[in-house]
Scaffold this motif. Sequence first.
Motif, mmCIF file in Angstrom:
data_model
loop_
_atom_site.group_PDB
_atom_site.id
_atom_site.type_symbol
_atom_site.label_atom_id
_atom_site.label_comp_id
_atom_site.label_asym_id
_atom_site.label_seq_id
_atom_site.Cartn_x
_atom_site.Cartn_y
_atom_site.Cartn_z
ATOM 1 N N PRO A 8 -89.343 23.488 59.392
ATOM 2 C CA PRO A 8 -89.676 24.539 58.417
ATOM 3 C C PRO A 8 -88.572 25.577 58.275
ATOM 4 O O PRO A 8 -88.306 26.068 57.183
ATOM 5 C CB PRO A 8 -90.954 25.171 58.977
ATOM 6 C CG PRO A 8 -91.130 24.623 60.324
ATOM 7 C CD PRO A 8 -90.367 23.369 60.424
ATOM 8 N N TYR A 9 -87.910 25.864 59.395
ATOM 9 C CA TYR A 9 -86.837 26.838 59.346
ATOM 10 C C TYR A 9 -85.741 26.373 58.395
ATOM 11 O O TYR A 9 -85.217 27.126 57.593
ATOM 12 C CB TYR A 9 -86.272 27.037 60.745
ATOM 13 C CG TYR A 9 -85.085 27.949 60.796
ATOM 14 C CD1 TYR A 9 -85.251 29.339 60.675
ATOM 15 C CD2 TYR A 9 -83.800 27.455 60.939
ATOM 16 C CE1 TYR A 9 -84.166 30.171 60.707
ATOM 17 C CE2 TYR A 9 -82.714 28.286 60.972
ATOM 18 C CZ TYR A 9 -82.899 29.644 60.867
ATOM 19 O OH TYR A 9 -81.818 30.491 60.893
ATOM 20 N N LYS A 10 -85.452 25.041 58.509
ATOM 21 C CA LYS A 10 -84.373 24.492 57.696
ATOM 22 C C LYS A 10 -84.730 24.524 56.208
ATOM 23 O O LYS A 10 -83.930 24.913 55.354
ATOM 24 C CB LYS A 10 -84.107 23.061 58.138
ATOM 25 C CG LYS A 10 -82.734 22.562 57.748
ATOM 26 C CD LYS A 10 -82.510 21.211 58.376
ATOM 27 C CE LYS A 10 -81.314 20.524 57.768
ATOM 28 N NZ LYS A 10 -81.209 19.158 58.204
ATOM 29 N N THR A 11 -85.958 24.143 55.862
ATOM 30 C CA THR A 11 -86.328 24.130 54.444
ATOM 31 C C THR A 11 -86.332 25.545 53.888
ATOM 32 O O THR A 11 -85.922 25.781 52.766
ATOM 33 C CB THR A 11 -87.722 23.511 54.237
ATOM 34 O OG1 THR A 11 -88.621 24.162 55.137
ATOM 35 C CG2 THR A 11 -87.712 22.038 54.498
ATOM 36 N N LYS A 12 -86.788 26.475 54.727
ATOM 37 C CA LYS A 12 -86.821 27.862 54.282
ATOM 38 C C LYS A 12 -85.406 28.360 53.986
ATOM 39 O O LYS A 12 -85.144 29.048 53.014
ATOM 40 C CB LYS A 12 -87.449 28.718 55.386
ATOM 41 C CG LYS A 12 -87.891 30.079 54.903
ATOM 42 C CD LYS A 12 -88.509 30.846 56.057
ATOM 43 C CE LYS A 12 -88.295 32.334 55.878
ATOM 44 N NZ LYS A 12 -88.457 33.069 57.114
ATOM 45 N N SER A 14 -82.750 26.476 53.177
ATOM 46 C CA SER A 14 -82.138 25.892 51.986
ATOM 47 C C SER A 14 -82.731 26.526 50.724
ATOM 48 O O SER A 14 -82.047 26.666 49.716
ATOM 49 C CB SER A 14 -82.340 24.378 51.960
ATOM 50 O OG SER A 14 -83.718 24.108 51.968
ATOM 51 N N ARG A 15 -83.998 26.955 50.828
ATOM 52 C CA ARG A 15 -84.608 27.631 49.689
ATOM 53 C C ARG A 15 -83.892 28.966 49.431
ATOM 54 O O ARG A 15 -83.578 29.314 48.294
ATOM 55 C CB ARG A 15 -86.091 27.861 49.976
ATOM 56 C CG ARG A 15 -86.837 28.382 48.776
ATOM 57 C CD ARG A 15 -88.338 28.302 48.952
ATOM 58 N NE ARG A 15 -88.972 29.249 48.059
ATOM 59 C CZ ARG A 15 -89.305 30.472 48.393
ATOM 60 N NH1 ARG A 15 -89.096 30.901 49.620
ATOM 61 N NH2 ARG A 15 -89.866 31.274 47.519
ATOM 62 N N THR A 16 -83.623 29.700 50.503
ATOM 63 C CA THR A 16 -82.916 30.970 50.361
ATOM 64 C C THR A 16 -81.547 30.773 49.717
ATOM 65 O O THR A 16 -81.154 31.520 48.826
ATOM 66 C CB THR A 16 -82.719 31.616 51.748
ATOM 67 O OG1 THR A 16 -83.945 31.552 52.436
ATOM 68 C CG2 THR A 16 -82.262 33.039 51.611
ATOM 69 N N ILE A 17 -80.835 29.726 50.192
ATOM 70 C CA ILE A 17 -79.503 29.468 49.632
ATOM 71 C C ILE A 17 -79.598 29.178 48.143
ATOM 72 O O ILE A 17 -78.848 29.715 47.330
ATOM 73 C CB ILE A 17 -78.835 28.290 50.369
ATOM 74 C CG1 ILE A 17 -78.478 28.722 51.786
ATOM 75 C CG2 ILE A 17 -77.590 27.827 49.635
ATOM 76 C CD1 ILE A 17 -77.968 27.622 52.650
ATOM 77 N N LEU A 18 -80.576 28.340 47.774
ATOM 78 C CA LEU A 18 -80.743 27.967 46.363
ATOM 79 C C LEU A 18 -81.040 29.188 45.506
ATOM 80 O O LEU A 18 -80.427 29.395 44.451
ATOM 81 C CB LEU A 18 -81.888 26.958 46.252
ATOM 82 C CG LEU A 18 -81.943 26.243 44.897
ATOM 83 C CD1 LEU A 18 -80.794 25.264 44.799
ATOM 84 C CD2 LEU A 18 -83.274 25.522 44.744
ATOM 85 N N ILE A 19 -81.966 30.029 46.010
ATOM 86 C CA ILE A 19 -82.340 31.217 45.233
ATOM 87 C C ILE A 19 -81.138 32.118 45.034
ATOM 88 O O ILE A 19 -80.869 32.598 43.930
ATOM 89 C CB ILE A 19 -83.471 31.982 45.952
ATOM 90 C CG1 ILE A 19 -84.795 31.239 45.756
ATOM 91 C CG2 ILE A 19 -83.596 33.406 45.413
ATOM 92 C CD1 ILE A 19 -85.947 31.860 46.492
ATOM 93 N N ASN A 20 -80.350 32.323 46.107
ATOM 94 C CA ASN A 20 -79.208 33.214 45.994
ATOM 95 C C ASN A 20 -78.126 32.655 45.087
ATOM 96 O O ASN A 20 -77.471 33.393 44.365
ATOM 97 C CB ASN A 20 -78.637 33.522 47.378
ATOM 98 C CG ASN A 20 -79.420 34.638 48.033
ATOM 99 O OD1 ASN A 20 -79.387 35.761 47.561
ATOM 100 N ND2 ASN A 20 -80.159 34.307 49.067
ATOM 101 N N LEU A 21 -77.969 31.330 45.123
ATOM 102 C CA LEU A 21 -76.985 30.691 44.240
ATOM 103 C C LEU A 21 -77.360 30.906 42.779
ATOM 104 O O LEU A 21 -76.536 31.309 41.947
ATOM 105 C CB LEU A 21 -76.922 29.199 44.556
ATOM 106 C CG LEU A 21 -75.691 28.466 44.025
ATOM 107 C CD1 LEU A 21 -74.465 28.943 44.762
ATOM 108 C CD2 LEU A 21 -75.867 26.973 44.191
ATOM 109 N N LEU A 22 -78.641 30.670 42.476
ATOM 110 C CA LEU A 22 -79.140 30.887 41.120
ATOM 111 C C LEU A 22 -78.936 32.336 40.705
ATOM 112 O O LEU A 22 -78.480 32.630 39.602
ATOM 113 C CB LEU A 22 -80.636 30.571 41.063
ATOM 114 C CG LEU A 22 -80.987 29.167 40.589
ATOM 115 C CD1 LEU A 22 -82.490 28.987 40.627
ATOM 116 C CD2 LEU A 22 -80.487 28.974 39.170
#
Lengths: 184, 277
Positions: A8-12, A14-22
């Motif tokens: 779960p830590y990892k998925t969380k 990658s979600r943060t990275i995606l949001i910040n990239l967007l």
Amino acid sequence: MNKRDWRPYKTKMSRTILINLLRFIVLVFIQVFLLKNITFYNLATPYFYILFILLLPFEVPNVLLFVLSFVLGLTIDAFYDTPGLHASACVVLALVRVLFISITVQKDGFDNEPEPTLSIMGFRWFFTYALILTLFHHFFLLNLEVFSFSEIQYTLSRVVLSSLFTVFLILISGLLFFRRKERK
Amino acid sequence: MRNLWIFITKYNAFFLFLIFEISSLLIYIKYNSFQKASFINSTSQVTGTLYGQVDALKGYLSLKETNDSLARENAKLRGQLKVSFYVDSVDKRKVNDTVYKQQYSYIVAKVINNSFNKRSNYITIDRGSRDGIQKDMGVITGAGVVGQVIQVTDHLAIIQSVLHKNTRFSAMLAGTKDIGSFVWGNDLDPHKGLLIDIQNNAQPKVGDSVVTSGYSLFPTGIPFGKITNLHAKGGGLLINVEVALAVDFTKLQYVYVVNNKFAGEQTGLEAVQNKNE
């Protein structure tokens, strides 16, 4: 951290990275194609893109924070034809952010409060945070752009009015993405 | 050594700040003093294409104004055609005129990026060295002077606009031919410029036109604007006046790059003269 928590830590993450990239891409587009053309009486020009640095998660390491600020600045510079100008202002902004957070936020609170957004941190904290960081950024940016003390009065009025404009936009965007259930 | 390392890691934010701040300031100052073609500017591939695409969209919004200005200019040019003059002599014959030789030619270009609210403003156009544009050419519109080309790539060029802290053009009063220098004022107003260093015995009046002198990049008589205020600050022994710009820099769409065929000859000759002195 044991094995069970890893996934779960990892998925969380990658979600943060995606949001910040967007967020990076959207903010650069807004700044370059919309806000670049907006100015009131040659005094107030918004530099809304700094919201990206303001909203990076608390736990982002300092190295990454400075690299990201530098890259964001250079990206904006590429469109504004001013290599180094926005980059140096953004690096100043990153330092002020590190200092401000280390003074006002307790280190162990990071688990509950991943990002310094309006809905998580509350209005009073976020307003002070945005105002102080924006003032530092604009002060540095506009003075570096003019590069002379003979017009200091005019430059200072530009700094104050532009900061108000930027903070206004930042607060509006904070309210737009306000999520009530996160508020404690 | 170990203590040093602990010290550095403890205050890592500050040291990172120093590294990045110094490098970005270096980039900034280097670019500022040389105005060199740098890898980060809007002539580079990515930003150039993006600006081009967005501008193609924005072009539709100002079709009407562009049409109007083109129509006005057509009317003006039509007025200069030979057919619109009444021929006074009855005896007509064709004269192959060898007295006049073309000195200036014009290259039309579309503005794809423009700024007017900074201390130093630049304009990017969609024509480059393949279309015959070279560094230091003058740029005008139907209304007046726009600036000077400072950087050229194959397909794009960057113009240093009149709205720039280093801009300085040779100008004169249209009526009395008194020479001065045209610069941009200090208050970042995109509609106002200054004509400075006019000789004392000149008597400029409010409403007089300020035009190019023909000494450098531009043909004689391209307008800068009209005098609005005779008592601009500064000046001392020489006269400074405020000028309302003829070109609306906030709405630039198409510009003409002036190709002065004698420019190379003139600068070469003057360089030789300067060397002799």
